[in-house]
Scaffold this motif. Structure first.
Motif, PDB file in Angstrom:
ATOM      1  N   ILE A  91      43.590   2.910 -32.318  1.00  0.00           N
ATOM      2  CA  ILE A  91      44.972   1.983 -32.825  1.00  0.00           C
ATOM      3  C   ILE A  91      46.120   1.688 -32.074  1.00  0.00           C
ATOM      4  CG2 ILE A  91      45.700   0.898 -34.580  1.00  0.00           C
ATOM      5  CD1 ILE A  91      43.187   0.412 -34.787  1.00  0.00           C
ATOM      6  N   TYR A  92      46.199   3.294 -31.421  1.00  0.00           N
ATOM      7  CA  TYR A  92      47.575   3.376 -30.816  1.00  0.00           C
ATOM      8  C   TYR A  92      47.085   2.753 -29.415  1.00  0.00           C
ATOM      9  CZ  TYR A  92      49.583   5.860 -34.781  1.00  0.00           C
ATOM     10  OH  TYR A  92      49.957   6.279 -36.029  1.00  0.00           O
ATOM     11  N   GLU A  93      45.964   2.667 -29.110  1.00  0.00           N
ATOM     12  CA  GLU A  93      45.791   2.587 -27.933  1.00  0.00           C
ATOM     13  C   GLU A  93      46.378   1.278 -27.259  1.00  0.00           C
ATOM     14  OE1 GLU A  93      43.077   4.586 -25.475  1.00  0.00           O
ATOM     15  OE2 GLU A  93      43.528   6.732 -25.957  1.00  0.00           O
ATOM     16  N   THR A  94      45.353   0.604 -28.819  1.00  0.00           N
ATOM     17  CA  THR A  94      45.520  -0.668 -28.479  1.00  0.00           C
ATOM     18  C   THR A  94      46.792  -1.695 -28.662  1.00  0.00           C
ATOM     19  OG1 THR A  94      43.766  -1.073 -29.660  1.00  0.00           O
ATOM     20  CG2 THR A  94      44.832  -2.715 -30.414  1.00  0.00           C
ATOM     21  N   ILE A  95      47.766  -1.389 -29.067  1.00  0.00           N
ATOM     22  CA  ILE A  95      48.928  -0.653 -29.474  1.00  0.00           C
ATOM     23  C   ILE A  95      49.422  -0.797 -28.006  1.00  0.00           C
ATOM     24  CG2 ILE A  95      51.273   0.207 -30.495  1.00  0.00           C
ATOM     25  CD1 ILE A  95      50.206   0.208 -33.221  1.00  0.00           C
ATOM     26  N   ASP A  96      50.130   0.192 -27.689  1.00  0.00           N
ATOM     27  CA  ASP A  96      49.818   0.446 -25.910  1.00  0.00           C
ATOM     28  C   ASP A  96      49.264  -0.969 -25.097  1.00  0.00           C
ATOM     29  OD1 ASP A  96      51.358   3.776 -26.367  1.00  0.00           O
ATOM     30  OD2 ASP A  96      48.933   3.844 -25.873  1.00  0.00           O
ATOM     31  N   VAL A  97      48.466  -1.586 -25.024  1.00  0.00           N
ATOM     32  CA  VAL A  97      48.559  -2.582 -24.437  1.00  0.00           C
ATOM     33  C   VAL A  97      49.185  -3.794 -24.531  1.00  0.00           C
ATOM     34  CG1 VAL A  97      45.734  -4.321 -24.020  1.00  0.00           C
ATOM     35  CG2 VAL A  97      45.957  -1.471 -23.425  1.00  0.00           C
ATOM     36  N   ALA A  98      49.146  -3.914 -25.947  1.00  0.00           N
ATOM     37  CA  ALA A  98      49.929  -4.741 -26.934  1.00  0.00           C
ATOM     38  C   ALA A  98      51.416  -5.030 -26.408  1.00  0.00           C
ATOM     39  CB  ALA A  98      49.814  -5.166 -28.039  1.00  0.00           C
ATOM     40  N   ILE A  99      52.000  -3.560 -26.338  1.00  0.00           N
ATOM     41  CA  ILE A  99      52.946  -3.570 -25.284  1.00  0.00           C
ATOM     42  C   ILE A  99      53.426  -3.715 -24.017  1.00  0.00           C
ATOM     43  CG2 ILE A  99      55.426  -1.861 -25.362  1.00  0.00           C
ATOM     44  CD1 ILE A  99      54.928  -0.733 -28.188  1.00  0.00           C
ATOM     45  N   GLU A 100      52.284  -3.260 -22.889  1.00  0.00           N
ATOM     46  CA  GLU A 100      52.372  -3.175 -21.636  1.00  0.00           C
ATOM     47  C   GLU A 100      52.335  -5.134 -21.611  1.00  0.00           C
ATOM     48  OE1 GLU A 100      52.031  -4.103 -17.816  1.00  0.00           O
ATOM     49  OE2 GLU A 100      49.818  -4.684 -19.251  1.00  0.00           O
ATOM     50  N   MET A 101      51.919  -5.915 -22.339  1.00  0.00           N
ATOM     51  CA  MET A 101      51.095  -7.123 -22.230  1.00  0.00           C
ATOM     52  C   MET A 101      52.463  -8.212 -22.625  1.00  0.00           C
ATOM     53  SD  MET A 101      48.933  -7.198 -19.961  1.00  0.00           S
ATOM     54  CE  MET A 101      48.581  -9.047 -20.355  1.00  0.00           C
ATOM     55  N   GLY A 102      52.747  -7.226 -23.735  1.00  0.00           N
ATOM     56  CA  GLY A 102      54.065  -8.414 -24.489  1.00  0.00           C
ATOM     57  C   GLY A 102      55.466  -7.598 -24.482  1.00  0.00           C
ATOM     58  N   GLY A 103      55.758  -6.225 -23.932  1.00  0.00           N
ATOM     59  CA  GLY A 103      56.961  -6.328 -24.146  1.00  0.00           C
ATOM     60  C   GLY A 103      57.562  -5.539 -25.592  1.00  0.00           C
ATOM     61  N   GLY A 104      59.280  -5.778 -25.547  1.00  0.00           N
ATOM     62  CA  GLY A 104      59.477  -5.403 -26.688  1.00  0.00           C
ATOM     63  C   GLY A 104      59.228  -5.370 -27.862  1.00  0.00           C
ATOM     64  N   GLN A 105      59.291  -7.240 -28.121  1.00  0.00           N
ATOM     65  CA  GLN A 105      59.425  -7.732 -28.492  1.00  0.00           C
ATOM     66  C   GLN A 105      57.246  -7.198 -29.498  1.00  0.00           C
ATOM     67  OE1 GLN A 105      59.148 -12.219 -28.060  1.00  0.00           O
ATOM     68  NE2 GLN A 105      60.978 -12.179 -27.822  1.00  0.00           N
ATOM     69  N   ALA A 106      56.510  -6.750 -28.769  1.00  0.00           N
ATOM     70  CA  ALA A 106      55.471  -7.215 -28.642  1.00  0.00           C
ATOM     71  C   ALA A 106      54.878  -4.802 -29.441  1.00  0.00           C
ATOM     72  CB  ALA A 106      54.519  -6.467 -28.050  1.00  0.00           C
ATOM     73  N   GLY A 107      56.392  -4.166 -29.133  1.00  0.00           N
ATOM     74  CA  GLY A 107      56.715  -2.832 -29.997  1.00  0.00           C
ATOM     75  C   GLY A 107      57.640  -2.840 -31.515  1.00  0.00           C
ATOM     76  N   ALA A 108      58.249  -4.239 -31.436  1.00  0.00           N
ATOM     77  CA  ALA A 108      58.797  -4.608 -32.714  1.00  0.00           C
ATOM     78  C   ALA A 108      57.904  -5.240 -33.668  1.00  0.00           C
ATOM     79  CB  ALA A 108      59.951  -5.635 -32.441  1.00  0.00           C
ATOM     80  N   TYR A 109      56.408  -6.010 -33.369  1.00  0.00           N
ATOM     81  CA  TYR A 109      55.502  -6.488 -34.238  1.00  0.00           C
ATOM     82  C   TYR A 109      54.980  -5.772 -34.107  1.00  0.00           C
ATOM     83  CZ  TYR A 109      57.166 -10.884 -34.690  1.00  0.00           C
ATOM     84  OH  TYR A 109      58.350 -12.130 -34.975  1.00  0.00           O
ATOM     85  N   ALA A 110      54.379  -4.270 -33.140  1.00  0.00           N
ATOM     86  CA  ALA A 110      53.790  -3.577 -33.440  1.00  0.00           C
ATOM     87  C   ALA A 110      53.600  -2.229 -34.966  1.00  0.00           C
ATOM     88  CB  ALA A 110      53.603  -2.604 -32.168  1.00  0.00           C
ATOM     89  N   ARG A 111      55.118  -2.983 -35.032  1.00  0.00           N
ATOM     90  CA  ARG A 111      55.097  -1.770 -36.432  1.00  0.00           C
ATOM     91  C   ARG A 111      54.718  -2.424 -37.438  1.00  0.00           C
ATOM     92  NH1 ARG A 111      61.110  -2.830 -34.150  1.00  0.00           N
ATOM     93  NH2 ARG A 111      61.626  -0.897 -32.985  1.00  0.00           N
ATOM     94  N   PHE A 112      54.487  -3.601 -37.785  1.00  0.00           N
ATOM     95  CA  PHE A 112      53.776  -4.568 -38.420  1.00  0.00           C
ATOM     96  C   PHE A 112      52.467  -3.885 -38.894  1.00  0.00           C
ATOM     97  CE2 PHE A 112      50.855  -7.267 -40.383  1.00  0.00           C
ATOM     98  CZ  PHE A 112      50.906  -7.418 -41.807  1.00  0.00           C
ATOM     99  N   VAL A 113      51.958  -3.568 -37.414  1.00  0.00           N
ATOM    100  CA  VAL A 113      50.139  -2.565 -37.936  1.00  0.00           C
ATOM    101  C   VAL A 113      50.224  -1.558 -37.962  1.00  0.00           C
ATOM    102  CG1 VAL A 113      48.859  -2.011 -36.025  1.00  0.00           C
ATOM    103  CG2 VAL A 113      49.407  -4.667 -35.517  1.00  0.00           C
ATOM    104  N   LEU A 114      51.885  -0.575 -38.561  1.00  0.00           N
ATOM    105  CA  LEU A 114      51.687   0.879 -38.567  1.00  0.00           C
ATOM    106  C   LEU A 114      51.661   0.823 -39.952  1.00  0.00           C
ATOM    107  CD1 LEU A 114      53.699   2.610 -35.697  1.00  0.00           C
ATOM    108  CD2 LEU A 114      51.146   2.417 -35.930  1.00  0.00           C
TER     109      LEU A 114
END
Length: 125
Positions: A91-114
């Motif tokens: 799951i965490y590596e999936t979030i890494d990929v999302a952040i690489e592809m989507g930048g800061g906004q993906a990082g912010a939305y990934a908090r919901f996943v956690l």
């Protein structure tokens, strides 16, 4: 100091509401939305095992859900990935990929996943 009840968390309530709405409105969609049943058929074909395992496909969908900022999709695909055997590390590596592809906004939305991960872990206790 009293420990906070995780189920009182607003995000947990949002997840519960999303699950309830999906279950409650499923039949209404089937009866009234012409594209819904064919969509479910495409979904079943897309997520079935093939060259890629279902778990891998769900993790891909989770990453896409983060980048597209779709919280109901994040909740659904996280749950499906967990049911398919995804680990926290995956799951965490999936979030890494999302952040690489989507930048800061993906990082912010990934908090919901956690938070959703904590929700599903709590539900499976």
């Amino acid at each position: 100091m009293k420990a906070k009840n995780p189920m009182s968390d607003l995000t947990f309530q949002k997840i519960e509401q999303s699950i309830e709405d999906r279950k409650k409105l499923h039949l209404q969609f089937l009866d009234n939305v012409k594209t819904y049943k064919p969509f479910l058929e495409v979904e079943a074909k897309a997520f079935g095992d093939g060259a890629l395992a279902r778990k891998t496909k769900e993790l891909m969908a989770l990453s896409i859900s983060i980048v597209t900022k779709c919280e109901p999709c994040m909740e659904w695909h996280l749950d499906q990935a967990l049911q398919a055997g995804a680990t926290d590390e995956e799951i965490y590596e999936t979030i890494d990929v999302a952040i690489e592809m989507g930048g800061g906004q993906a990082g912010a939305y990934a908090r919901f996943v956690l938070k959703a991960l904590a929700y599903f872990k709590d539900k499976r206790k």
